[in-house]
Design a protein around this motif. Structure first.
Motif, PDB file in Angstrom:
ATOM      1  N   ASP A 104       0.870  -1.167   0.000  1.00 37.96           N
ATOM      2  CA  ASP A 104       0.000   0.000   0.000  1.00 37.96           C
ATOM      3  C   ASP A 104       0.916   1.228   0.000  1.00 37.96           C
ATOM      4  O   ASP A 104       1.614   1.485   0.984  1.00 37.96           O
ATOM      5  CB  ASP A 104      -0.884  -0.005   1.251  1.00 37.96           C
ATOM      6  N   PRO A 105       0.949   2.011  -1.088  1.00 45.40           N
ATOM      7  CA  PRO A 105       1.888   3.132  -1.159  1.00 45.40           C
ATOM      8  C   PRO A 105       1.625   4.199  -0.103  1.00 45.40           C
ATOM      9  O   PRO A 105       2.547   4.910   0.298  1.00 45.40           O
ATOM     10  CB  PRO A 105       1.675   3.684  -2.575  1.00 45.40           C
ATOM     11  N   TYR A 106       0.394   4.313   0.375  1.00 48.54           N
ATOM     12  CA  TYR A 106       0.099   5.327   1.397  1.00 48.54           C
ATOM     13  C   TYR A 106       0.633   4.896   2.762  1.00 48.54           C
ATOM     14  O   TYR A 106       1.138   5.710   3.530  1.00 48.54           O
ATOM     15  CB  TYR A 106      -1.408   5.587   1.466  1.00 48.54           C
ATOM     16  N   LEU A 107       0.542   3.579   3.047  1.00 52.69           N
ATOM     17  CA  LEU A 107       1.099   3.093   4.306  1.00 52.69           C
ATOM     18  C   LEU A 107       2.627   3.152   4.285  1.00 52.69           C
ATOM     19  O   LEU A 107       3.265   3.382   5.311  1.00 52.69           O
ATOM     20  CB  LEU A 107       0.632   1.656   4.567  1.00 52.69           C
ATOM     21  N   THR A 108       3.217   2.946   3.097  1.00 53.67           N
ATOM     22  CA  THR A 108       4.668   3.032   2.978  1.00 53.67           C
ATOM     23  C   THR A 108       5.165   4.415   3.355  1.00 53.67           C
ATOM     24  O   THR A 108       6.240   4.586   3.923  1.00 53.67           O
ATOM     25  CB  THR A 108       5.091   2.683   1.537  1.00 53.67           C
ATOM     26  N   ARG A 112       3.241  11.009   5.972  1.00 51.79           N
ATOM     27  CA  ARG A 112       2.614  12.097   5.222  1.00 51.79           C
ATOM     28  C   ARG A 112       1.095  12.007   5.235  1.00 51.79           C
ATOM     29  O   ARG A 112       0.409  12.960   4.866  1.00 51.79           O
ATOM     30  CB  ARG A 112       3.104  12.082   3.772  1.00 51.79           C
ATOM     31  N   TYR A 113       0.555  10.843   5.603  1.00 53.77           N
ATOM     32  CA  TYR A 113      -0.904  10.638   5.568  1.00 53.77           C
ATOM     33  C   TYR A 113      -1.382  10.087   6.916  1.00 53.77           C
ATOM     34  O   TYR A 113      -1.837   8.937   7.012  1.00 53.77           O
ATOM     35  CB  TYR A 113      -1.272   9.668   4.439  1.00 53.77           C
ATOM     36  N   PRO A 114      -1.272  10.875   7.978  1.00 48.50           N
ATOM     37  CA  PRO A 114      -1.604  10.362   9.319  1.00 48.50           C
ATOM     38  C   PRO A 114      -3.062   9.948   9.465  1.00 48.50           C
ATOM     39  O   PRO A 114      -3.383   9.124  10.323  1.00 48.50           O
ATOM     40  CB  PRO A 114      -1.265  11.547  10.239  1.00 48.50           C
ATOM     41  N   GLY A 115      -3.950  10.485   8.636  1.00 49.73           N
ATOM     42  CA  GLY A 115      -5.361  10.138   8.750  1.00 49.73           C
ATOM     43  C   GLY A 115      -5.787   8.966   7.890  1.00 49.73           C
ATOM     44  O   GLY A 115      -6.963   8.580   7.893  1.00 49.73           O
ATOM     45  N   TYR A 116      -4.844   8.365   7.170  1.00 54.45           N
ATOM     46  CA  TYR A 116      -5.192   7.277   6.249  1.00 54.45           C
ATOM     47  C   TYR A 116      -5.561   6.019   7.027  1.00 54.45           C
ATOM     48  O   TYR A 116      -4.852   5.604   7.947  1.00 54.45           O
ATOM     49  CB  TYR A 116      -4.012   7.003   5.319  1.00 54.45           C
ATOM     50  N   ASP A 117      -6.672   5.380   6.626  1.00 60.62           N
ATOM     51  CA  ASP A 117      -7.178   4.221   7.379  1.00 60.62           C
ATOM     52  C   ASP A 117      -6.773   2.878   6.787  1.00 60.62           C
ATOM     53  O   ASP A 117      -7.219   1.823   7.259  1.00 60.62           O
ATOM     54  CB  ASP A 117      -8.701   4.294   7.474  1.00 60.62           C
ATOM     55  N   GLY A 118      -5.958   2.896   5.745  1.00 59.22           N
ATOM     56  CA  GLY A 118      -5.505   1.632   5.169  1.00 59.22           C
ATOM     57  C   GLY A 118      -6.501   0.955   4.265  1.00 59.22           C
ATOM     58  O   GLY A 118      -6.371  -0.238   3.968  1.00 59.22           O
ATOM     59  N   ALA A 119      -7.487   1.687   3.785  1.00 58.06           N
ATOM     60  CA  ALA A 119      -8.550   1.078   2.987  1.00 58.06           C
ATOM     61  C   ALA A 119      -8.208   0.977   1.505  1.00 58.06           C
ATOM     62  O   ALA A 119      -8.961   0.374   0.739  1.00 58.06           O
ATOM     63  CB  ALA A 119      -9.837   1.889   3.144  1.00 58.06           C
ATOM     64  N   GLY A 120      -7.095   1.540   1.078  1.00 55.23           N
ATOM     65  CA  GLY A 120      -6.756   1.539  -0.337  1.00 55.23           C
ATOM     66  C   GLY A 120      -6.191   0.212  -0.796  1.00 55.23           C
ATOM     67  O   GLY A 120      -5.836  -0.651   0.011  1.00 55.23           O
ATOM     68  N   PRO A 121      -6.102   0.018  -2.123  1.00 47.43           N
ATOM     69  CA  PRO A 121      -5.567  -1.237  -2.662  1.00 47.43           C
ATOM     70  C   PRO A 121      -4.059  -1.309  -2.530  1.00 47.43           C
ATOM     71  O   PRO A 121      -3.377  -0.287  -2.459  1.00 47.43           O
ATOM     72  CB  PRO A 121      -5.976  -1.174  -4.138  1.00 47.43           C
ATOM     73  N   ARG A 122      -3.544  -2.532  -2.505  1.00 50.60           N
ATOM     74  CA  ARG A 122      -2.093  -2.723  -2.494  1.00 50.60           C
ATOM     75  C   ARG A 122      -1.576  -2.706  -3.930  1.00 50.60           C
ATOM     76  O   ARG A 122      -2.244  -3.161  -4.852  1.00 50.60           O
ATOM     77  CB  ARG A 122      -1.736  -4.032  -1.806  1.00 50.60           C
ATOM     78  N   GLN A 123      -0.377  -2.193  -4.099  1.00 48.44           N
ATOM     79  CA  GLN A 123       0.192  -1.954  -5.416  1.00 48.44           C
ATOM     80  C   GLN A 123       1.323  -2.940  -5.686  1.00 48.44           C
ATOM     81  O   GLN A 123       2.180  -3.171  -4.835  1.00 48.44           O
ATOM     82  CB  GLN A 123       0.704  -0.516  -5.461  1.00 48.44           C
TER      83      GLN A 123
END
Length: 255
Positions: A104-108, A112-123
C-alpha cells in the motif's frame, strides 16, 4: 557495486543449502572476472546473459553442476543465436509469491498521511525492458556506443496487457538505459490502446521535441529517472553527454 556483498551471500547460501548458484549482471565480463580476482568461491556461474537463448544456455549449464560445489565460477559458452525481440516470451513472474510484493503506497509513506485508514488497494510493480544497449557515447559507461535495439510499440502494448491481466497490476518499472528514442512511439501506442497502465523509466536530458514529456505523462508515465552528472558544461563535454546544463535544466523543469 554489489559484487562483494553478493559473493558473501552466495557463500552463506551454499554453506546452508548446497544448491547451485547463478549470478547475473550487466557489466561486460566483469562479474566472473571480479570473482576470480577476489578468489571468491561458491558462485557456480557468473554471467551477463540477457537474451532468452543465452539465459537458457546459462541455466542448462547450471543444472549440469553438482550440489555442494564450492569452486570458483565455471566458464560457460552462451548460445550466440537468439530470437527477434518481438518473438521473446512475455515475462513470467508466476514463480514468485507476488502477494508478498504488493504494498500500500500510502502506508509506505504513512508519515505524510496520518489520517489514512488503510482502505486503499495494495500496489504491485513489475519490471520490464523494451530497449537494449545504448548508442550514446557517455565516456564513463560500460555499454555506451553499442547497437541499440528495442521491442516494437505493438509488442510492448501486448506484453503489458498480458501481464496486467495475468498478475492483476497496472504498474510497471521499465529498466532501460534510456527510453528517449523509443518513448514517443511507445507513448502514442499506449494512449491509442487505452491500457491505463502506469510506468516509469530512465530518460536522457538531451533536447527533445516540445510536448514529448507531456505525451509521456498522458500515456501513463508517472516517473522518469534522469542522470544529470554535472551542472558544469565543461565536465558534461568531457563526459560526452551530448547536452548542456541549460538543456538539462529545461528537461528537468518540464518533467
Amino acid at each position: 557495486p554489489q559484487m562483494g556483498v553478493t559473493a558473501v551471500i552466495a557463500f552463506e547460501l551454499k554453506r546452508r543449502f548446497g544448491k547451485p548458484i547463478i549470478l547475473g549482471g550487466m557489466c561486460g565480463d566483469f562479474p566472473r572476472g571480479y570473482l576470480l580476482r577476489a578468489g571468491a568461491r561458491c558462485v557456480d556461474i557468473a554471467t551477463v546473459a540477457n537474451t532468452p537463448n543465452a539465459i537458457r544456455a546459462a541455466f542448462s549449464a547450471l543444472r549440469a553442476l553438482p550440489d555442494g560445489r564450492s569452486e570458483p565460477p565455471v566458464d560457460i559458452r552462451l548460445d550466440g543465436s537468439d530470437l527477434h525481440l518481438d518473438d521473446w516470451p512475455v515475462p513470467d513472474f508466476s514463480i514468485f509469491r507476488l502477494d508478498d510484493y504488493r504494498r500500500d503506497p500510502y502506508l509506505t509513506d504513512s508519515a505524510r498521511y496520518p489520517g489514512y485508514d488503510g482502505a486503499g488497494p495494495r500496489q504491485l510493480v513489475l519490471g520490464y525492458n523494451f530497449v537494449f544497449n545504448c548508442l550514446y557515447a557517455c565516456s564513463f559507461c560500460t555499454v555506451a556506443r553499442t547497437e541499440q535495439v528495442s521491442r516494437s510499440p505493438e509488442k510492448v502494448v501486448r506484453d503489458l496487457a498480458a501481464m496486467a491481466e495475468r498478475f492483476d497490476t497496472l504498474d510497471f518499472a521499465f529498466m532501460d538505459t534510456q527510453c528517449n528514442l523509443e518513448a514517443p512511439a511507445l507513448s502514442k501506442a499506449l494512449i491509442d490502446a487505452r491500457l491505463g497502465v502506469r510506468w516509469s523509466d530512465s530518460y536522457r536530458c538531451a533536447p527533445s521535441s516540445p510536448g514529448i514529456i507531456e505525451q509521456l505523462a498522458r500515456s501513463g508515465c508517472v516517473g522518469l529517472t534522469v542522470g544529470v552528472e554535472s551542472a558544469s558544461d565543461k565536465v558534461l563535454k568531457r563526459m560526452v553527454k551530448g547536452y548542456s546544463s541549460k538543456d538539462a535544466t529545461r528537461v528537468v523543469r518540464e518533467i
